[in-house]
Design a protein around this motif. Structure first.
Motif, PDB file in Angstrom:
ATOM      1  N   VAL A   1      51.705 -59.171  10.394  1.00  0.00           N
ATOM      2  CA  VAL A   1      50.279 -59.087  10.054  1.00  0.00           C
ATOM      3  C   VAL A   1      49.927 -60.159   9.032  1.00  0.00           C
ATOM      4  O   VAL A   1      48.902 -60.841   9.151  1.00  0.00           O
ATOM      5  N   ILE A   2      50.777 -60.316   8.023  1.00  0.00           N
ATOM      6  CA  ILE A   2      50.551 -61.338   7.006  1.00  0.00           C
ATOM      7  C   ILE A   2      50.556 -62.728   7.627  1.00  0.00           C
ATOM      8  O   ILE A   2      49.695 -63.568   7.338  1.00  0.00           O
ATOM      9  N   GLU A   3      51.532 -62.968   8.496  1.00  0.00           N
ATOM     10  CA  GLU A   3      51.619 -64.270   9.166  1.00  0.00           C
ATOM     11  C   GLU A   3      50.363 -64.548   9.983  1.00  0.00           C
ATOM     12  O   GLU A   3      49.838 -65.666   9.997  1.00  0.00           O
ATOM     13  N   TRP A   4      49.872 -63.532  10.669  1.00  0.00           N
ATOM     14  CA  TRP A   4      48.703 -63.669  11.542  1.00  0.00           C
ATOM     15  C   TRP A   4      47.427 -63.873  10.739  1.00  0.00           C
ATOM     16  O   TRP A   4      46.598 -64.717  11.062  1.00  0.00           O
ATOM     17  N   LYS A   5      47.265 -63.115   9.649  1.00  0.00           N
ATOM     18  CA  LYS A   5      46.021 -63.143   8.880  1.00  0.00           C
ATOM     19  C   LYS A   5      45.957 -64.322   7.913  1.00  0.00           C
ATOM     20  O   LYS A   5      44.900 -64.921   7.723  1.00  0.00           O
ATOM     21  N   TYR A   6      47.099 -64.644   7.291  1.00  0.00           N
ATOM     22  CA  TYR A   6      47.072 -65.637   6.213  1.00  0.00           C
ATOM     23  C   TYR A   6      47.701 -66.970   6.605  1.00  0.00           C
ATOM     24  O   TYR A   6      47.769 -67.884   5.785  1.00  0.00           O
ATOM     25  N   LYS A   7      48.182 -67.056   7.836  1.00  0.00           N
ATOM     26  CA  LYS A   7      48.751 -68.315   8.368  1.00  0.00           C
ATOM     27  C   LYS A   7      49.899 -68.826   7.496  1.00  0.00           C
ATOM     28  O   LYS A   7      50.060 -70.026   7.301  1.00  0.00           O
ATOM     29  N   LEU A   8      50.699 -67.889   6.977  1.00  0.00           N
ATOM     30  CA  LEU A   8      51.895 -68.265   6.237  1.00  0.00           C
ATOM     31  C   LEU A   8      53.053 -68.478   7.205  1.00  0.00           C
ATOM     32  O   LEU A   8      53.003 -68.052   8.358  1.00  0.00           O
ATOM     33  N   SER A   9      54.120 -69.103   6.717  1.00  0.00           N
ATOM     34  CA  SER A   9      55.296 -69.290   7.565  1.00  0.00           C
ATOM     35  C   SER A   9      55.917 -67.938   7.895  1.00  0.00           C
ATOM     36  O   SER A   9      55.731 -66.948   7.175  1.00  0.00           O
ATOM     37  N   HIS A  10      56.678 -67.914   8.978  1.00  0.00           N
ATOM     38  CA  HIS A  10      57.271 -66.654   9.430  1.00  0.00           C
ATOM     39  C   HIS A  10      58.202 -66.061   8.373  1.00  0.00           C
ATOM     40  O   HIS A  10      58.114 -64.880   8.037  1.00  0.00           O
ATOM     41  N   GLY A  11      59.104 -66.880   7.829  1.00  0.00           N
ATOM     42  CA  GLY A  11      60.080 -66.366   6.882  1.00  0.00           C
ATOM     43  C   GLY A  11      59.455 -65.811   5.614  1.00  0.00           C
ATOM     44  O   GLY A  11      59.864 -64.744   5.127  1.00  0.00           O
ATOM     45  N   ILE A  12      58.484 -66.508   5.064  1.00  0.00           N
ATOM     46  CA  ILE A  12      57.812 -66.026   3.853  1.00  0.00           C
ATOM     47  C   ILE A  12      57.017 -64.758   4.154  1.00  0.00           C
ATOM     48  O   ILE A  12      56.930 -63.849   3.319  1.00  0.00           O
ATOM     49  N   SER A  13      56.454 -64.668   5.338  1.00  0.00           N
ATOM     50  CA  SER A  13      55.731 -63.453   5.735  1.00  0.00           C
ATOM     51  C   SER A  13      56.685 -62.268   5.818  1.00  0.00           C
ATOM     52  O   SER A  13      56.346 -61.142   5.420  1.00  0.00           O
ATOM     53  N   VAL A  14      57.895 -62.494   6.330  1.00  0.00           N
ATOM     54  CA  VAL A  14      58.907 -61.441   6.393  1.00  0.00           C
ATOM     55  C   VAL A  14      59.300 -61.000   4.985  1.00  0.00           C
ATOM     56  O   VAL A  14      59.463 -59.799   4.714  1.00  0.00           O
ATOM     57  N   LEU A  15      59.445 -61.953   4.082  1.00  0.00           N
ATOM     58  CA  LEU A  15      59.766 -61.625   2.693  1.00  0.00           C
ATOM     59  C   LEU A  15      58.711 -60.685   2.106  1.00  0.00           C
ATOM     60  O   LEU A  15      59.044 -59.657   1.509  1.00  0.00           O
ATOM     61  N   TRP A  16      57.435 -61.029   2.291  1.00  0.00           N
ATOM     62  CA  TRP A  16      56.366 -60.175   1.775  1.00  0.00           C
ATOM     63  C   TRP A  16      56.292 -58.862   2.538  1.00  0.00           C
ATOM     64  O   TRP A  16      55.926 -57.823   1.972  1.00  0.00           O
ATOM     65  N   GLY A  17      56.662 -58.876   3.810  1.00  0.00           N
ATOM     66  CA  GLY A  17      56.720 -57.635   4.577  1.00  0.00           C
ATOM     67  C   GLY A  17      57.732 -56.666   3.991  1.00  0.00           C
ATOM     68  O   GLY A  17      57.485 -55.449   3.913  1.00  0.00           O
ATOM     69  N   MET A  18      58.889 -57.192   3.557  1.00  0.00           N
ATOM     70  CA  MET A  18      59.888 -56.344   2.898  1.00  0.00           C
ATOM     71  C   MET A  18      59.362 -55.825   1.568  1.00  0.00           C
ATOM     72  O   MET A  18      59.540 -54.645   1.231  1.00  0.00           O
TER      73      MET A  18
END
Length: 340
Positions: free
Chosen positions: A227-244
């Motif tokens: 969701v973060i990657e989709w909404k904020y156009k961040l890289s996949h790995g950093i989005s996973v970090l914030w997902g955790m």
């Protein structure tokens, strides 16, 4: 079963590929082709009519790019013994693998991953997909690559954002296997960390190739991360970090959040991280994207990958209404997470 092979130089990979008896077709990331034009010059010349260039990043993972590529290869003339070679990062391997899985109902393929993230994760396991207007990776397949050809030389030209993304994905492995956490604490080299993570994923894939059980734990951080990657156009790995981070904050797992913070400091990436979620975020809008996730069980529940009280990464089902309510109640705490 996928085989991982290590190479020091790109020229060694070129020699290996051209020595194969198979008919080869190539999918390559535009940026990689540009950076390594000299290194791939002979290979491109030899396979000029079988060489398809995808735009870099997530742009490659569209239905229109998939369609252009399959029509291109069908026009060039392929057969069931043709092998597709994918050269690029995680997005490129996702779409290229989907191309391989759909051409003639499936042809063999080889991955040459060029980023940290793709070498430790995206290129291993055969999850192939393109994106939909409704979310990431919603149109896809399982199609295991025959080989993954790892080459250290690619890492020398990575942009800082790609390094950061790779580290973000790498961190999930420290919860799956404590040996990774210990390597990070000891400030082991990135190459050692990458090889250890790749082996962990390969072991899991071999036990559960189609994600019917164990393999699901590799999605730690991904449900909220997508969701973060989709909404904020961040890289996949950093989005996973914030997902955790969101998962740990939602369920009051301060020890796990502190562990994440400790590893981020050890990897020296804390100064490059800022919380993407702001106080103006609409939780209902956030969950509207989340309910398009592949891990949705039905209209009422979703599977989340969490760290339980025994420090094990497990799959647990949650009621969507209750999860949304918890998310709303924790919004202020989530917005306040910082790693600086």
């Amino acid at each position: 079963m996928t085989e991982i092979k290590d190479f020091s130089k790109i020229e060694d990979i070129n020699s290996y590929l051209t020595s194969q008896n198979n008919d080869l077709i190539f999918c390559i990331d535009a940026n990689i082709e540009k950076i390594y034009s000299k290194e791939f010059q002979n290979l491109k010349s030899k396979y000029k009519s079988e060489w398809f260039v995808f735009p870099e990043g997530e742009t490659a993972k569209s239905i229109s790019e998939w369609e252009k590529s399959v029509e291109y290869f069908l026009n060039s003339g392929i057969n069931r013994k043709t092998t597709l070679v994918a050269i690029g990062g995680g997005a490129l391997s996702d779409v290229s693998g989907f191309v391989a899985s759909t051409l003639l109902r499936g042809i063999e393929w080889i991955v040459v991953p060029t980023t940290i993230l793709s070498q430790i994760d995206a290129s291993i396991g055969g999850k192939v997909a393109v994106n939909s207007r409704y979310g990431k990776n919603l149109i896809g397949n399982f199609h295991q690559p025959k080989e993954v050809l790892i080459c250290d030389e690619f890492l020398t030209t990575l942009e800082s954002k790609e390094v950061l993304s790779g580290y973000g994905e790498l961190l999930k492995y420290a919860y799956i296997d404590n040996d990774i956490f210990e390597l990070i604490k000891k400030e082991s080299s990135i190459l050692n960390l990458m090889k250890a993570c790749a082996q962990i994923k390969l072991n899991i894939i071999n036990q559960d190739p189609l994600e019917s059980g164990l393999r699901k734990i590799l999605n730690l951080g991904h449900t909220f991360g997508h969701v973060i990657e989709w909404k904020y156009k961040l890289s996949h790995g950093i989005s996973v970090l914030w997902g955790m981070a969101i998962i740990f904050k939602l369920f009051n797992q301060e020890n796990e959040l502190n562990k994440l913070h400790e590893m981020i400091k050890k990897l020296k990436i804390n100064k490059d991280l800022s919380n993407p979620i702001n106080n103006n975020l609409d939780a209902d809008e956030f969950f509207q994207v989340l309910t398009k996730d592949k891990k949705l069980i039905n209209t009422k529940s979703i599977e989340l990958i969490i760290v339980d009280e025994k420090k094990a990464v497990v799959v647990k089902e949650y009621d969507l209404v209750e999860l949304r309510s918890l998310f709303k109640n924790k919004m202020r705490d989530i917005c306040a997470i910082t790693f600086n």
